[in-house]
Design an enzyme around this catalytic site. Structure first.
Site: not given
Ligand SMILES: *Cc1c(COP(=O)(O)O)cnc(C)c1O
Length: 396
Positions: A137, A222, A251
């Site tokens: 994700f 990420d 986050k």
């Molecule tokens: C939540 C998340 C995203 C997206 O972040 P947003 O602030 O909602 O755009 C991307 N990568 C990971 C691993 C995430 O947990």
């Protein structure tokens, strides 16, 4: 009289686009691991801010930093310098295992967009492909949703951005096979979050590093969910002892305030050159103040260590439960990032816990995911776990 949940929901029904599935409750205030709804019900939250609220609701040092900064200077565009943004970048850089320089933005998706653009700008003209992993994700913009190798998020959005190759998570052989002369990078969550708290097999991340070195590719971590202390180390890259070329954060980076960053090795960073990328609000003064306060709070209150101890407490309890409850398939996680895979769909568990005033998350259909505040008091941890145990015992 403040509005009731029902009245607030009717406002949404009339005026807010219904692109989220929301619980039928309006939240009005929070403190630490507790949050209250409009009716005055108090909940324990084991998933505050989807993991963004690293210290729970309204941690005092962050509130103070935001209040002071907002009275001094709310926003300055990136055509000027501010001390806050520079210091924030320095403090983040010093805690990574590759030094690096920062680009600031406002969400995880934006940080990953910046990473995708930097990969393309840095690589030779014929190299543009990025390998990502099934179950990943990376966000919801067209670029990051394409990077997200989950077909359910692509439906109706095609054509997607060209240049992504999907491989199974944890399969080094499949990665090697997927590399061709057009491949520029490998992008991965060091621990998959939304995909079900999937911890990589031993040797997988070092193996990716080696493949990148052998083939001249960039390694992008990420760390939007795993970063900023969640694992009990500053970043999952530190935890696994693997050095990425580019890392993305969001986050919990500002303890729930809006903020995000991409960090890149010093040799690569200048390829994000003037005119090629920007963000009006990126590195905003309040975000920077909240980000700096977050880093200080983690270190002044020993929260990396606390995240480890807290995570062990959760995992031990789930592991004990798994021994005598057939419904639990597997317990996973690192630090304060905990997943319990069930043999059945987990929605009932979320629903029943909410009735008992405990907020949790279920992801990937059947994985109970907890991203608790790292400073959640142990008595609340145990109180919440008692509720989860009871709900799981009763079953679906
Ligand atoms: C939540 C998340 C995203 C997206 O972040 P947003 O602030 O909602 O755009 C991307 N990568 C990971 C691993 C995430 O947990």
């Amino acid at each position: 009289m403040p509005r009731s949940s029902k009245e607030i929901i009717s406002l949404f029904d009339s005026f807010v686009i219904p692109n989220y599935k929301r619980y039928p409750v309006a939240l009005v205030k929070g403190e630490g691991a507790y949050v209250w709804d409009a009716e005055g019900n108090r909940y324990i939250d084991f998933f505050p801010g989807w993991g963004s609220n690293m210290f729970g609701y309204c941690p005092a040092p962050v509130v103070k930093a935001v209040q002071e900064q907002s009275a001094r200077l709310i926003h300055v565009p990136n055509s000027w310098y501010t001390e806050e943004q520079g210091l924030w970048a320095k403090m983040l850089s010093e805690r990574t295992n590759f030094g690096g320089k920062a680009f600031f933005c406002n969400s995880g998706a934006e940080a990953n967009e910046a990473a995708i653009k930097l990969v393309r700008l840095h690589s030779a003209e014929n190299k543009y492909k990025i390998i990502t992993f099934q179950g990943s994700f990376h966000g919801r913009t067209m670029g990051t949703v394409t990077a997200t190798a989950q077909p359910k998020y692509h439906k109706g959005l095609e054509p997607l951005l060209p240049g992504f190759t999907y491989v199974p998570y944890g399969d080094l052989g499949a990665v090697e096979e997927a590399i061709d002369e057009e491949t520029a990078a490998i992008m991965i969550e060091p621990i998959q979050g939304e995909g079900g708290v999937r911890v990589p097999p031993k040797g997988f991340l070092p193996g990716l590093r080696k493949l990148c070195d052998d083939h001249g590719l960039l390694l992008v971590f990420d760390e939007v969910q795993t970063g900023c202390g969640r694992t009990g180390e500053w970043f999952a890259s530190n935890y696994f002892g693997v050095v990425p070329d580019i890392m993305t954060l969001a986050k919990s980076i500002c303890s729930g305030f809006v903020g995000a960053a991409m960090l890149a090795k010093k040799e690569i960073a200048p390829d994000l050159r003037p005119g090629m990328h920007a963000s009006t609000f990126g590195g905003n003064s309040i975000a920077a103040a909240a980000g700096i306060a977050t880093i200080k709070m983690v270190e002044e209150e020993g929260l990396l260590e606390k995240a480890k101890v807290l995570g062990e407490r959760f995992k031990n309890r789930f592991n004990q439960l798994a021994e005598n409850l057939d419904i639990i398939q597997e317990v996973r996680g690192v630090g304060a990032m905990i997943g319990a895979e069930l043999k059945v769909e987990g929605a009932f568990c979320v629903e029943q816990c909410m009735k008992r005033k405990l907020l949790i998350n279920c992801t990937h259909g059947n994985v109970i995911r907890l991203l608790p505040a790292v400073n959640t008091p142990f008595d609340l941890v145990d109180e919440g776990l008692d509720i989860i145990e009871d709900v799981l015992r009763k079953g679906a």
